[in-house]
Enzyme design. Sequence first.
Site, PDB file in Angstrom:
ATOM      1  N   ASP A 170       1.014  -1.346   0.441  1.00 26.00           N
ATOM      2  CA  ASP A 170       0.202  -0.359   0.231  1.00 26.00           C
ATOM      3  C   ASP A 170       1.145   1.259   0.161  1.00 26.00           C
ATOM      4  OD1 ASP A 170      -2.017   1.852   0.618  1.00 26.00           O
ATOM      5  OD2 ASP A 170      -2.720   0.604   1.392  1.00 26.00           O
ATOM      6  N   THR A 231     -12.449  -8.836  -1.689  1.00 29.38           N
ATOM      7  CA  THR A 231     -14.250  -8.550  -1.519  1.00 29.38           C
ATOM      8  C   THR A 231     -14.142  -6.688  -1.705  1.00 29.38           C
ATOM      9  OG1 THR A 231     -12.733  -7.744   0.623  1.00 29.38           O
ATOM     10  CG2 THR A 231     -14.434  -9.865   0.499  1.00 29.38           C
ATOM     11  N   ALA A 232     -13.469  -6.285  -2.332  1.00 30.11           N
ATOM     12  CA  ALA A 232     -12.656  -5.292  -3.386  1.00 30.11           C
ATOM     13  C   ALA A 232     -14.571  -4.126  -3.607  1.00 30.11           C
ATOM     14  CB  ALA A 232     -11.659  -4.004  -3.497  1.00 30.11           C
ATOM     15  N   ARG A 233     -13.260  -4.309  -5.224  1.00 29.68           N
ATOM     16  CA  ARG A 233     -13.558  -4.330  -6.266  1.00 29.68           C
ATOM     17  C   ARG A 233     -13.677  -5.493  -7.648  1.00 29.68           C
ATOM     18  NH1 ARG A 233     -15.753  -1.267  -3.189  1.00 29.68           N
ATOM     19  NH2 ARG A 233     -16.880   0.825  -3.328  1.00 29.68           N
ATOM     20  N   ASP A 257     -16.391 -11.662  -4.097  1.00 24.81           N
ATOM     21  CA  ASP A 257     -17.255 -11.494  -3.646  1.00 24.81           C
ATOM     22  C   ASP A 257     -18.393  -9.906  -4.109  1.00 24.81           C
ATOM     23  OD1 ASP A 257     -19.659 -10.823  -1.248  1.00 24.81           O
ATOM     24  OD2 ASP A 257     -18.979  -9.544  -1.034  1.00 24.81           O
ATOM     25  N   GLU A 262     -21.853  -7.057 -11.577  1.00 26.99           N
ATOM     26  CA  GLU A 262     -22.881  -7.589 -11.197  1.00 26.99           C
ATOM     27  C   GLU A 262     -24.405  -7.269 -10.947  1.00 26.99           C
ATOM     28  OE1 GLU A 262     -21.942  -6.151  -7.286  1.00 26.99           O
ATOM     29  OE2 GLU A 262     -19.966  -6.686  -6.698  1.00 26.99           O
ATOM     30  N   HIS A 281     -21.603 -10.164  -2.878  1.00 25.35           N
ATOM     31  CA  HIS A 281     -21.536  -9.072  -2.469  1.00 25.35           C
ATOM     32  C   HIS A 281     -21.873  -8.329  -1.630  1.00 25.35           C
ATOM     33  CE1 HIS A 281     -20.370  -4.277  -4.314  1.00 25.35           C
ATOM     34  NE2 HIS A 281     -20.340  -4.958  -3.041  1.00 25.35           N
ATOM     35  N   GLY A 284     -20.268  -6.887   3.435  1.00 27.88           N
ATOM     36  CA  GLY A 284     -20.489  -6.265   4.757  1.00 27.88           C
ATOM     37  C   GLY A 284     -21.611  -5.701   4.882  1.00 27.88           C
TER      38      GLY A 284
END
Length: 309
Positions: A170, A231-233, A257, A262, A281, A284
Amino acid sequence: MIVVCEYMSPGGLARLQESGLGVFYDPELWKDRAALKAHLAGALALIVRNQTRVDAELLAAAPHLRAVGRLGAGLDNIVQPDLEARGVVLCHARGLNATAVAEYVLAAMLHLARNLAKAAAHVAAGGWDRSAFGGFELAGKTLGLLGLGEVGLRVARRARALGMRVLAADPARQPWEAVVEDLGIELCEVPQLLARARFLSLHAPLTPETRYLIRAETLTQMPRGAYLINTARGELVHSADLAKALWEGHLAGAVLDVVEPEPLPESHPLRGVPNLYITPHIAGLTAEAQEAVGLWVAEGVLRALGVEA
């Protein structure tokens, strides 16, 4: 009037209704853009999730709009310059579902390591082959985090508690940061992360630089038998290249996810791929996270409209 065109938690919705401003709630309204525009004609605020694109074209149908609430962290469906040009305030719940997503990642790793679902299906079908479903331990394995924001940090904390080694890439993080030191995270560049991670979990934002970051070229840099969790994009991963890596056995498995697009079309290259687990998705969407997000966005929208708590 406040228009809510996608699902909102009961607590958040109740808070809006207490304001006395009037609320029109239809969680399916986003599917009919013409009807949505009609309801926005007199609306002061609009609250959406990730299905409604909020842009100049939609805003043109809402001459009195003063606030937009986004029930979630991502803003891919919100054209922020269009809101700024109209002076519309944006309220969103960044980070409030981070714990839910982190726990999903942990569940995904445990599933890939132990595969309780397949073992249970084996027994349900009359089998009892104990040697086929032993799996492996997460302790001592290396987790690579592509992105070390609120979700990534929570994943790292949980993985370290299980005895995993944690690497992260990062550019916004430095090795001397207290949180990085305290969690024992080793920062490295993306090529090193790919080469060393048994599990690779994606937590990067979608930018021109990160679109299809996981593709044939980068997948081949991952060790044979590694696992991918996203799980991001969905757009971080090139679907056809991932499918090929799984079909050929270079990757041992993946949990997604998020996908592109989608929902997943019937003819999509990820359909029917072995050792691939796709969820709709939901990372969260725990009850706790949704209630927190709903209340946060409701309060933000009401503040933008001048309603005191």
